[in-house]
Structures are given as C-alpha cells and as structure tokens.
Motif scaffolding. Structure first.
Motif, mmCIF file in Angstrom:
data_model
loop_
_atom_site.group_PDB
_atom_site.id
_atom_site.type_symbol
_atom_site.label_atom_id
_atom_site.label_comp_id
_atom_site.label_asym_id
_atom_site.label_seq_id
_atom_site.Cartn_x
_atom_site.Cartn_y
_atom_site.Cartn_z
ATOM 1 N N ASP A 44 -86.821 67.662 94.484
ATOM 2 C CA ASP A 44 -86.429 68.847 94.847
ATOM 3 C C ASP A 44 -87.728 69.024 95.395
ATOM 4 O O ASP A 44 -87.742 70.114 96.169
ATOM 5 N N THR A 45 -89.139 68.116 95.880
ATOM 6 C CA THR A 45 -90.241 68.063 96.736
ATOM 7 C C THR A 45 -89.737 67.634 98.101
ATOM 8 O O THR A 45 -88.269 66.502 98.000
ATOM 9 N N LEU A 46 -90.426 68.141 99.445
ATOM 10 C CA LEU A 46 -89.425 67.520 100.114
ATOM 11 C C LEU A 46 -90.142 66.082 100.896
ATOM 12 O O LEU A 46 -88.247 65.571 101.427
ATOM 13 N N GLY A 47 -90.520 65.312 100.186
ATOM 14 C CA GLY A 47 -90.572 64.032 100.143
ATOM 15 C C GLY A 47 -88.876 62.967 99.503
ATOM 16 O O GLY A 47 -88.181 62.238 99.962
ATOM 17 N N GLU A 55 -76.727 66.091 104.076
ATOM 18 C CA GLU A 55 -75.201 66.401 104.249
ATOM 19 C C GLU A 55 -74.700 67.113 103.194
ATOM 20 O O GLU A 55 -73.866 68.290 103.000
ATOM 21 N N HIS A 56 -74.974 66.944 101.861
ATOM 22 C CA HIS A 56 -73.495 66.894 100.811
ATOM 23 C C HIS A 56 -74.394 66.833 99.707
ATOM 24 O O HIS A 56 -73.542 67.304 98.416
ATOM 25 N N SER A 57 -75.622 67.179 99.251
ATOM 26 C CA SER A 57 -76.537 67.888 98.552
ATOM 27 C C SER A 57 -76.853 68.584 99.137
ATOM 28 O O SER A 57 -76.534 69.602 99.871
ATOM 29 N N MET A 58 -77.462 69.503 97.528
ATOM 30 C CA MET A 58 -77.544 70.703 97.074
ATOM 31 C C MET A 58 -79.010 71.056 98.159
ATOM 32 O O MET A 58 -79.987 72.455 98.290
ATOM 33 N N HIS A 59 -79.316 70.302 99.280
ATOM 34 C CA HIS A 59 -80.987 70.451 100.151
ATOM 35 C C HIS A 59 -80.636 70.424 101.500
ATOM 36 O O HIS A 59 -81.065 70.319 102.222
ATOM 37 N N LYS A 60 -79.241 70.846 101.874
ATOM 38 C CA LYS A 60 -78.592 71.000 103.201
ATOM 39 C C LYS A 60 -78.721 71.739 104.088
ATOM 40 O O LYS A 60 -79.560 71.492 105.038
ATOM 41 N N PRO A 102 -79.626 52.735 91.609
ATOM 42 C CA PRO A 102 -79.001 52.058 90.688
ATOM 43 C C PRO A 102 -78.048 52.128 89.523
ATOM 44 O O PRO A 102 -77.823 52.636 88.159
ATOM 45 N N LEU A 103 -76.867 51.482 90.812
ATOM 46 C CA LEU A 103 -75.654 51.385 89.388
ATOM 47 C C LEU A 103 -74.839 52.711 89.469
ATOM 48 O O LEU A 103 -74.076 53.307 89.975
ATOM 49 N N VAL A 104 -75.869 54.266 89.392
ATOM 50 C CA VAL A 104 -74.928 55.039 89.177
ATOM 51 C C VAL A 104 -75.729 56.100 90.349
ATOM 52 O O VAL A 104 -76.623 56.632 90.015
ATOM 53 N N GLN A 105 -75.257 57.120 91.034
ATOM 54 C CA GLN A 105 -75.200 58.248 91.686
ATOM 55 C C GLN A 105 -75.304 59.247 90.915
ATOM 56 O O GLN A 105 -73.640 60.054 90.865
ATOM 57 N N GLY A 106 -75.972 59.303 90.680
ATOM 58 C CA GLY A 106 -75.157 60.701 88.826
ATOM 59 C C GLY A 106 -74.906 62.017 90.100
ATOM 60 O O GLY A 106 -74.089 62.531 89.529
ATOM 61 N N ALA A 107 -76.308 62.740 90.827
ATOM 62 C CA ALA A 107 -76.029 64.246 90.983
ATOM 63 C C ALA A 107 -74.857 64.479 92.226
ATOM 64 O O ALA A 107 -74.495 65.360 92.422
ATOM 65 N N GLY A 108 -74.562 63.255 92.855
ATOM 66 C CA GLY A 108 -73.774 63.132 94.220
ATOM 67 C C GLY A 108 -72.466 62.529 93.524
ATOM 68 O O GLY A 108 -71.762 62.685 94.829
ATOM 69 N N GLY A 109 -72.420 62.994 92.431
ATOM 70 C CA GLY A 109 -70.528 62.953 91.752
ATOM 71 C C GLY A 109 -70.393 62.096 91.054
ATOM 72 O O GLY A 109 -69.409 61.846 91.415
#
Length: 207
Positions: A44-47, A55-60, A102-109
């Motif tokens: 959640d920090t800028l970098g 586009e699809h995250s909470m940072h849109k 690696p292997l799992v994009q957790g917050a992305g679904g």
C-alpha cells in the motif's frame, strides 16, 4: 544478505530501491522501470502500489499518482511467452527488474500459475538482464507446500521479500534478501554507491 524492515510494503519498497540503484551503480541508470503482472498486489505504499495492478486492485484511485510501470498478463502458453520475450528485448534498456508473487496472486483473486511458468519467467528475466524479485510475503513459509514458492520452480530470485509469518503477527517485521551480486554492487567507499544512506549503511544493514 538481509535488510530488515517493519512491513511487507516496506520490504517491497526496499527491493525496488535496491533494484534501481543496483543498475545505477553498474553504470546503467536508464534501467529504471519494472515489469509487473496484472492482478498482482505488492502493498500500500507508493512504490508498492506502482508495481501492483493499476486497474483491478484496491489502488485504482491512485493510478495517476504513481510511477507508471509495465504491466502484463502472466503468460499461459508458448505464444504469450514469445510475445513477452519480444517485449523484453525491446525494453531491456529501460527495465530494472521483474516482480511477481510466485505461484499465487493472493489479493488479486487467488490466481495460480505453475512452477514451470515461474521458472520460465525467471529464465526470461535472466536472458534480458532484469533483476528477478520474488514477493513471498504471502506465499513464503510453507503456504504453497515447500518452504518458499520459488523452491517449487527450482529457482533462486535475485531479491526476495518476506514478512507476515516471520513473527506470526506478534510484531511488525519484514525482510528483503539479496543475492551476493546485488550486495556487491553497493559495497563501496563511495557514499553515492552505498546509498540508503551513508558510505557503509548498506553493508552494515545487509550483513
């Protein structure tokens, strides 16, 4: 070598800064962008927001406030890998690194990719001289079966981000681990080469 910090987001920030200065110290300051993946989440920090899905995250809401990076789908077949290979060949002079969960994009679904895909991405990063950054903050310490997800692909990232399970949530703690060649790029008596900040800071912090 290990650089300790206080949160997963900061561990990613440290990894990105390491990656940028690694290339600057090696005489390639133009390598200042990162390849990241759609549905990725790195903090959640800028970098960290900049290398997360814009586009699809909470940072849109912040997509116009962060540095634009190169965002692609994780390749699923030979054609997609060929396209990515071509893209990296064209952009390698601009690219500092590739970052992935690696292997799992957790917050992305909870989106999965295979160890073979991960190994092939690592090979592409090596081919085109990109630092390979593995964000194992959510996948490390046995969550995918092996101690670290990268082990299932038989790869060792240049930079590894860890957090969460280090203390089981008892204390805020994260770590950014760097291979020897990354550390060596900072090991200098020149303060400008050993930033973050001061002539021996990186050497001491990463000891």
């Amino acid at each position: 070598r290990v650089f300790f910090s206080d949160s997963g987001s900061v561990a990613v920030e440290v990894a990105l800064k390491m990656g940028l200065q690694y290339w600057r110290n090696r005489g390639k300051p133009g390598k200042d962008r990162f390849l990241c993946f759609r549905d990725g989440y790195h903090g959640d920090t800028l970098g960290a927001m900049a290398v997360s899905d814009p586009e699809h995250s909470m940072h849109k809401a912040f997509k116009n406030a962060v540095i634009k990076q190169f965002v692609v789908d994780i390749p699923a077949d030979e054609y997609a890998f060929s396209e990515l290979d071509t893209l990296l060949a064209a952009l390698s002079g601009q690219m500092a690194g590739m970052i992935i969960e690696p292997l799992v994009q957790g917050a992305g679904g909870m989106k999965f990719h295979s160890p073979d895909v991960l190994a092939a991405l690592h090979a592409l990063a090596q081919k085109h001289q990109l630092l390979f950054i593995a964000d194992e903050i959510a996948t490390g310490f046995g969550r995918t079966g092996s101690l670290f997800a990268c082990e299932e692909a038989g790869i060792a990232p240049d930079i590894l981000c860890l957090g969460k399970a280090l203390t089981g949530g008892v204390l805020p703690l994260a770590a950014t681990l760097a291979q020897g060649h990354v550390f060596d790029a900072f090991l200098s008596d020149d303060p400008d080469d050993a930033l973050m900040h001061g002539p021996t800071y990186m050497a001491n912090a990463m000891a």
